[in-house]
Each structure stands twice: as structure tokens, then as C-alpha cells.
Motif scaffolding. Structure first.
Motif, PDB file in Angstrom:
ATOM      1  N   GLN A   1      78.716  38.192 -49.238  1.00  0.00           N
ATOM      2  CA  GLN A   1      78.514  38.968 -48.026  1.00  0.00           C
ATOM      3  C   GLN A   1      79.604  38.686 -46.997  1.00  0.00           C
ATOM      4  O   GLN A   1      80.002  39.570 -46.246  1.00  0.00           O
ATOM      5  N   ASP A   2      80.096  37.447 -46.936  1.00  0.00           N
ATOM      6  CA  ASP A   2      81.153  37.187 -45.964  1.00  0.00           C
ATOM      7  C   ASP A   2      82.455  37.862 -46.373  1.00  0.00           C
ATOM      8  O   ASP A   2      83.298  38.173 -45.538  1.00  0.00           O
ATOM      9  N   ASP A   3      82.631  38.133 -47.701  1.00  0.00           N
ATOM     10  CA  ASP A   3      83.799  38.902 -48.133  1.00  0.00           C
ATOM     11  C   ASP A   3      83.734  40.319 -47.580  1.00  0.00           C
ATOM     12  O   ASP A   3      84.719  40.831 -47.046  1.00  0.00           O
ATOM     13  N   LEU A   4      82.597  40.968 -47.734  1.00  0.00           N
ATOM     14  CA  LEU A   4      82.442  42.311 -47.193  1.00  0.00           C
ATOM     15  C   LEU A   4      82.601  42.287 -45.679  1.00  0.00           C
ATOM     16  O   LEU A   4      83.223  43.178 -45.091  1.00  0.00           O
ATOM     17  N   GLY A   5      82.054  41.274 -45.038  1.00  0.00           N
ATOM     18  CA  GLY A   5      82.160  41.164 -43.582  1.00  0.00           C
ATOM     19  C   GLY A   5      83.590  41.029 -43.103  1.00  0.00           C
ATOM     20  O   GLY A   5      83.904  41.414 -41.969  1.00  0.00           O
ATOM     21  N   GLU A   6      84.468  40.513 -43.957  1.00  0.00           N
ATOM     22  CA  GLU A   6      85.865  40.370 -43.562  1.00  0.00           C
ATOM     23  C   GLU A   6      86.551  41.713 -43.369  1.00  0.00           C
ATOM     24  O   GLU A   6      87.634  41.788 -42.783  1.00  0.00           O
ATOM     25  N   LEU A   7      85.947  42.781 -43.877  1.00  0.00           N
ATOM     26  CA  LEU A   7      86.524  44.111 -43.703  1.00  0.00           C
ATOM     27  C   LEU A   7      86.024  44.800 -42.432  1.00  0.00           C
ATOM     28  O   LEU A   7      86.522  45.861 -42.077  1.00  0.00           O
TER      29      LEU A   7
END
Length: 340
Positions: free
Chosen positions: A26-32
């Protein structure tokens, strides 16, 4: 007390459908979610694009493995899985071509990142900027390490009169827990043999079977998000796939082995929506937005050609096929049924 999962829930949990989405942290997606909803939407679209195409193809596949229709009220129930192979060119994306307004590659970085179906490696270093001021730096998210997009199919086929059979795909809003989200699926298909229609009882003089078929599928996947570390409790991700396919099939039954070939047309489209309240790091500082990301894509539209076989071992069936299309894909599975 923990409730036991039904066999269907176990099937969906272990199915490859959820693998790419749940390998994506989820933090990967949040990085966008940076700069603005407009920039975030472009980044999410580029990152998720091969998954949209691959799963759109997968949910739309595996309908038929023979031209022979089932006899009246005879049936089979099958479970198959499709792996859509993503070409190398689609496993990365270049942010320099996305038209971002307040995000650019950091000095010395190339702006290229792995797509979700791509290398398990962190992407280019990026920066949010305002004029000549760099507000924040971040890295494009890593891929899952997969080179294919997997998806399952659960299908019941029943024979009708006049050499017709119909198929149903249905997953009724199976909840898989907060870590895995929920999947809903409905699809329907039909197949009709042509030789009995054209030749009547003389069709048995022809040493093969010929049929035309079509099918459509609608699939919805929803999952709770926590992009801002628990600050907002209304964040949800919704992804929808819609597909249609039509094909002509020729097959020849040889004892328990039935090879087949088919040609046809398929199309799929997808949408992604991030609902709720999200905090963005923008060029002007921190800001909140509601329902910031909304995508809709026409992913696949074109011809396809397949080769495969069906093994009918009494009560049990085994299926496998390979289809050449924009993304080539392999479908395989097992089933059981009564009658021809």
C-alpha cells in the motif's frame, strides 16, 4: 470464534488473481499520490496498465475447449487459470512521456519505473517541484517481479436442445478479509454447433465439429487502502473489468482426447477509482483531496487465435490452450461433469 471459509473462498484466496494486487504494498501505491490528482492519475495509469490488459484478457478467456456442445441437461463445472504474458516493452513506463505538471526526474535520474507487472526493483528518483524549488523527492514504486498477469475462471456449462449450450461464471461478492479485499464476478456465454444446424442428421458424415460461441464477463475487485498511515479511514480502491469475446471453433474427438483450434475477436476495458480522503504532497505543501484518482481504459480490442485440447476421463476433465493475441496467454484447468 473464527468462521471456516467455504471451499469457494479458499479457491479465490489461493487463486492467482490476487497475487499482483497484494504483492503491491500500500505504501508503494501511496508513493504515486503526489503533486495533484491529475499527476497521480497519470502515474497510477502507467504503473497499472499491463495488469489492466492482462487481467482483462484473462477474465475473458477459457470459455471453450471443444466445438461439441453438451447434450440436453448434461453439464460440467470447471476451474481454470489464465496467465497473460506481458511483453518486455510494457513492463516499464517513462514518466517523461506522461505530461506531468509538477513532478520530474531528479537530477541524474532517467524517470523510468517498473510497472506493477515488472521487475521487483525501485524505480527512478523523482521530485515534486514548484518553480526552481524542490518540495519533496520520492522513488517510483517497485514491480511485483512477475512477468505475467494471472486470473481465474469458475464456470458452469449446461446443454440445451438444438445443439446449444450455455455457460455461467459467478462469484457472489466473496469477502476475503481486509488484506485481500472482495471480488464479484458475473459472466455468461453461449455456443451453438453449426453442422447439425446446416446439415441435419448428415452432420455425422463430417469428421469434425464446428461451432460459434460468444461470452461476456464483468468483474469487480475492491480493497481497503491505508495510504496515509491511518489518518483517514475511508480510503478504498475499486477496479472493474469488462470483457467480450466471440470465436469460431473446430475440434475433433479422438477417444478421450479432443484437440481444437479457434479464431475470434476479443475486447476488454477497465476502470480504477480511489475513493475517500487522501493527503498529497503538492508543490504548495500538504493538501487533501476526495476521490482523487479515476481511470477508464479500453485495454484490448483485436483478433485472437488459439490451439488447445480437452481430456475427458469419465467424470473428470482436463483443459489447456494457448492463445496468440496482443498479449499471448496460457489457460489450463480441471473440471468434472456428467455426459457428453
Amino acid at each position: 470464534m473464527n468462521k471456516k471459509r467455504s471451499p469457494l473462498k479458499h479457491l479465490v484466496v489461493i487463486s492467482a488473481f490476487l497475487l499482483p494486487l497484494n504483492l503491491m504494498a500500500q505504501d508503494d501505491l501511496g508513493e504515486l499520490f503526489k503533486s495533484s490528482p491529475q499527476d497521480a492519475t497519470k502515474l497510477v495509469d502507467a504503473y497499472m496498465n499491463p495488469l489492466f490488459k492482462g487481467m482483462g484478457i484473462g477474465f475473458n478467456s477459457g470459455w471453450n475447449n471443444t466445438a461439441k456442445t453438451k447434450s440436453f441437461l448434461r453439464f460440467d463445472l470447471r476451474v481454470t487459470v489464465t496467465a497473460a504474458f506481458v511483453p518486455t516493452k510494457d513492463q516499464t513506463y517513462n514518466t517523461n512521456s506522461l505530461g506531468l505538471t509538477s513532478i520530474r526526474p531528479a537530477s541524474g535520474s532517467n524517470g523510468i519505473g517498473p510497472a506493477i507487472i515488472g521487475n521487483n526493483a525501485v524505480g527512478s528518483k523523482m521530485e515534486v517541484y514548484s518553480g526552481n524549488t524542490v518540495v519533496q523527492t520520492f522513488n517510483l514504486p517497485q514491480g511485483t517481479g512477475l512477468k505475467f498477469a494471472p486470473s481465474p475462471q469458475i464456470q458452469l456449462t449446461v446443454g440445451l436442445p438444438k445443439n446449444i449450450d450455455v455457460s455461467l461464471r459467478y462469484i457472489p461478492g466473496v469477502k476475503l478479509g481486509s488484506d485481500f479485499g472482495k471480488i464479484d464476478q458475473f459472466g455468461a456465454g453461449a455456443k451453438i454447433e453449426l453442422l447439425p444446424l446446416i446439415m441435419g442428421k448428415k452432420d455425422k458424415l463430417v469428421p469434425f465439429d464446428l461451432a460459434v460461441a460468444l461470452g461476456f464477463t464483468n468483474t469487480t475487485y475492491t480493497k481497503e487502502l491505508d495510504v496515509n498511515n491511518g489518518k483517514y479511514d475511508n480510503q478504498d480502491l475499486e477496479i472493474k473489468f469488462k470483457g467480450f469475446q466471440a470465436e469460431a471453433i473446430i475440434s475433433k474427438k479422438i477417444a478421450f482426447f479432443t484437440p481444437f483450434a479457434s479464431v475470434g475477436y476479443h475486447s476488454s476495458n477497465s476502470s480504477l477509482n480511489a475513493y475517500g480522503t487522501y493527503e498529497f504532497q503538492t508543490a504548495a505543501g500538504s493538501a487533501t483531496f476526495t476521490d482523487p484518482v479515476s481511470l477508464k481504459n479500453d485495454d484490448i480490442s483485436g483478433l485472437k487465435a488459439a490451439l488447445g485440447f480437452q481430456l475427458n476421463l469419465g467424470f473428470f476433465r482436463f483443459y489447456s490452450s494457448y492463445t496468440q493475441a496482443e498479449y499471448g496467454f496460457l489457460n489450463a484447468g480441471i473440471g468434472f461433469g456428467i455426459g457428453k
